[in-house]
Design an enzyme around this catalytic site. Structure first.
Site, PDB file in Angstrom:
ATOM      1  N   LYS A 296       0.866  -1.186   0.000  1.00  0.00           N
ATOM      2  CA  LYS A 296       0.000   0.000   0.000  1.00  0.00           C
ATOM      3  C   LYS A 296       0.895   1.226   0.000  1.00  0.00           C
ATOM      4  O   LYS A 296       1.641   1.476   0.943  1.00  0.00           O
ATOM      5  CB  LYS A 296      -0.917   0.004   1.218  1.00  0.00           C
ATOM      6  CG  LYS A 296      -1.877   1.198   1.245  1.00  0.00           C
ATOM      7  CD  LYS A 296      -2.779   1.135   2.457  1.00  0.00           C
ATOM      8  CE  LYS A 296      -3.751   2.306   2.504  1.00  0.00           C
ATOM      9  NZ  LYS A 296      -4.621   2.257   3.692  1.00  0.00           N
ATOM     10  N   LYS A 318       1.103  10.047   5.891  1.00  0.00           N
ATOM     11  CA  LYS A 318       1.190   8.616   6.186  1.00  0.00           C
ATOM     12  C   LYS A 318       2.456   7.969   5.612  1.00  0.00           C
ATOM     13  O   LYS A 318       2.522   6.756   5.461  1.00  0.00           O
ATOM     14  CB  LYS A 318      -0.063   7.910   5.650  1.00  0.00           C
ATOM     15  CG  LYS A 318      -1.357   8.456   6.247  1.00  0.00           C
ATOM     16  CD  LYS A 318      -2.563   7.600   5.882  1.00  0.00           C
ATOM     17  CE  LYS A 318      -3.829   8.118   6.565  1.00  0.00           C
ATOM     18  NZ  LYS A 318      -4.995   7.237   6.359  1.00  0.00           N
ATOM     19  N   GLU A 334       7.798  -6.776   1.900  1.00  0.00           N
ATOM     20  CA  GLU A 334       6.474  -6.803   2.538  1.00  0.00           C
ATOM     21  C   GLU A 334       5.742  -8.110   2.223  1.00  0.00           C
ATOM     22  O   GLU A 334       5.127  -8.723   3.111  1.00  0.00           O
ATOM     23  CB  GLU A 334       5.642  -5.607   2.071  1.00  0.00           C
ATOM     24  CG  GLU A 334       6.157  -4.247   2.508  1.00  0.00           C
ATOM     25  CD  GLU A 334       5.924  -3.976   3.987  1.00  0.00           C
ATOM     26  OE1 GLU A 334       5.234  -4.788   4.654  1.00  0.00           O
ATOM     27  OE2 GLU A 334       6.424  -2.952   4.485  1.00  0.00           O
ATOM     28  N   LYS A 349      -2.089  -1.582  -3.729  1.00  0.00           N
ATOM     29  CA  LYS A 349      -2.932  -0.389  -3.767  1.00  0.00           C
ATOM     30  C   LYS A 349      -2.046   0.842  -3.912  1.00  0.00           C
ATOM     31  O   LYS A 349      -1.087   0.981  -3.146  1.00  0.00           O
ATOM     32  CB  LYS A 349      -3.750  -0.305  -2.475  1.00  0.00           C
ATOM     33  CG  LYS A 349      -4.686   0.907  -2.377  1.00  0.00           C
ATOM     34  CD  LYS A 349      -5.446   0.907  -1.051  1.00  0.00           C
ATOM     35  CE  LYS A 349      -6.387   2.108  -0.977  1.00  0.00           C
ATOM     36  NZ  LYS A 349      -7.127   2.149   0.297  1.00  0.00           N
ATOM     37  N   TYR A 414     -14.647   0.665  -7.585  1.00  0.00           N
ATOM     38  CA  TYR A 414     -15.938   1.355  -7.506  1.00  0.00           C
ATOM     39  C   TYR A 414     -16.700   1.208  -8.814  1.00  0.00           C
ATOM     40  O   TYR A 414     -17.882   1.538  -8.874  1.00  0.00           O
ATOM     41  CB  TYR A 414     -15.717   2.830  -7.166  1.00  0.00           C
ATOM     42  CG  TYR A 414     -14.897   3.007  -5.907  1.00  0.00           C
ATOM     43  CD1 TYR A 414     -15.479   2.827  -4.652  1.00  0.00           C
ATOM     44  CD2 TYR A 414     -13.539   3.298  -5.964  1.00  0.00           C
ATOM     45  CE1 TYR A 414     -14.721   2.940  -3.496  1.00  0.00           C
ATOM     46  CE2 TYR A 414     -12.777   3.425  -4.810  1.00  0.00           C
ATOM     47  CZ  TYR A 414     -13.370   3.238  -3.581  1.00  0.00           C
ATOM     48  OH  TYR A 414     -12.629   3.339  -2.436  1.00  0.00           O
TER      49      TYR A 414
END
Length: 428
Positions: A296, A318, A334, A349, A414
């Site tokens: 991410k 972040k 990761e 993402k 979406y």
């Protein structure tokens, strides 16, 4: 327009104006000589056949047996077929050249829609989609300004209607994102593991209505944090890792207890997958899967999403826990950790700007790969469509196909409902 085929005892079967052609059928044969042996051949009886252009394949049989048809062919009287189509003419001025000595011409496999479909390497179906749904405590559905066509859905009414529409076109997986009242937000995000909170209540409602629905949940503190971060923020702005993981474990167990099928830690804290796996197993939820937000990135494409949940960080950014968009190999670090800690699905993402990372994880791991086509990707395509700068429908489908081609097994998007309707041939 109907055509008539007449077959008599002394004339040839003739079809006129059948699909624009004139056909002459079998000649009547009284006997057939093969290898100096004569075989009697039964003459056809009189009949009339109506052939209509309105229904393909409506031309009826001439009434000849297999033996009669074969005998006529052996005797040199085969039925006529349409003529060989003429060679297409090139435009004036086309140079006359010798054919290139090519052993392989890849265009041959692309020359028709049928062949292109036969050799298509990547397939896209509604089963590949996970539909993100924003929910809130209200009864009315509230439009999200930065995401045309998306709403904060009332968890008791609008949500059920949206899930019904999704299932109707083959989407049976959803992921829930809550808009939490500000009064319930705290620095430690305790509302995240309230068993009677918005998400657990919604899960129970959906499972009661649609028992076979696959429900993914988001495991992170940002919707519940008064600071807007995915973890607990120390007074100097440092995001506390281990203390946050402790809260995330309680959140995941609460969601599993409500009936979640897949819990999805999106926080990017170190070690959270292993801790959540242990917490779930300890509580008897060995069957609940973990979809880890493995890669991410600290992306600028998330803006509309943060408006949807009102989860913008109150200070800082972040970047100390989400990945640097410039890094590629770090995704392997990761993914190796998450896989070793017990993740069932690895997620990248955003999706479209990070197709190389999706392919990297696909090539390096045997686990299912998920990709999140985020709010910024969605809104840009929508805006381009409204401005008539692109064909929204075609760009939507191409973007999703590219994400699948890169190696994603499932896509959080979406566009899920709109794309599924397109795949099913339903007008949006």
């Amino acid at each position: 327009m109907a055509s008539t085929i007449s077959v008599g005892t002394s004339n040839l079967p003739i079809a006129k104006n059948l699909n624009g052609w004139t056909y002459v059928g079998l000649r009547p044969v009284t006997n057939l000589k093969v290898n100096n042996v004569r075989f009697p051949v039964k003459r056809p009886t009189s009949m009339v056949i109506q052939a209509s252009n309105e229904k393909e394949g409506s031309v009826k049989s001439l009434g000849l047996s297999i033996e009669e048809c074969e005998a006529a062919v052996v005797a040199g009287n085969p039925p006529s077929a349409p003529p060989v189509p003429p060679k297409p003419v090139s435009p004036a001025g086309t140079p006359v050249v010798s054919s290139l000595p090519l052993a392989r011409r890849p265009r041959r496999n692309r020359k028709s829609a049928v062949l292109r479909a036969s050799f298509q390497e990547t397939q896209l179906s509604p089963a590949n989609f996970v539909l993100p749904l924003f929910i809130h405590e209200g009864e009315e559905d509230t439009p999200i300004g930065a995401m045309p066509g998306c709403y904060r859905l009332g968890w008791r009414h609008g949500l059920l209607e949206e899930v019904y529409k999704a299932r109707d076109v083959g989407i049976n997986s959803v992921v829930l994102f809550p808009k939490i009242p500000d009064a319930l937000k705290t620095p430690t995000g305790d509302e995240a593991y309230n068993d009677n909170g918005l998400v657990p209540r919604t899960i129970r409602l959906l499972k009661d209505k649609y028992p076979d629905l696959a429900i993914y949940t988001d495991v992170a503190l940002d919707p519940y944090s008064s600071d807007g971060h995915d973890g607990i923020v120390r007074e100097d702005g440092v995001i506390l890792n281990d203390e946050t993981v402790h809260q995330l474990c309680k959140q995941a167990v609460s969601q599993a207890r409500a009936g979640a099928d897949v819990v999805s830690p999106s926080d990017m804290m170190d070690g959270r997958v292993g801790a959540i796996r242990e917490a779930l197993d300890t509580e008897g939820f060995q069957h609940v899967s973990i979809m880890s937000y493995t890669a991410k990135y600290a992306s600028a494409f998330y803006g509309p999403f943060r408006e949807a949940l009102d989860s913008q960080p109150r200070s800082g950014d972040k970047k100390t826990y989400q990945m640097n968009p410039a890094n590629y190999r770090e995704a392997l670090v990761e993914s190796n950790e998450d896989e070793a800690e017990g993740a069932d699905i690895l997620l990248v993402k955003p999706a479209l700007p990070y197709l190389d990372v999706i392919r990297l994880l696909r090539d390096q791991s045997s686990l299912p790969i998920a990709a999140y086509q985020v709010s910024g990707e969605y809104s840009m395509i929508k805006a381009g469509g409204v401005l008539k700068m692109i064909d929204e429908e075609k760009v939507m489908m191409e973007s999703l196909m590219c994400i699948r081609r890169a190696g994603a097994d499932i896509i959080l998007t979406y566009f899920a409902l709109q794309a599924a309707r397109s795949l099913c041939g339903v007008k949006n």
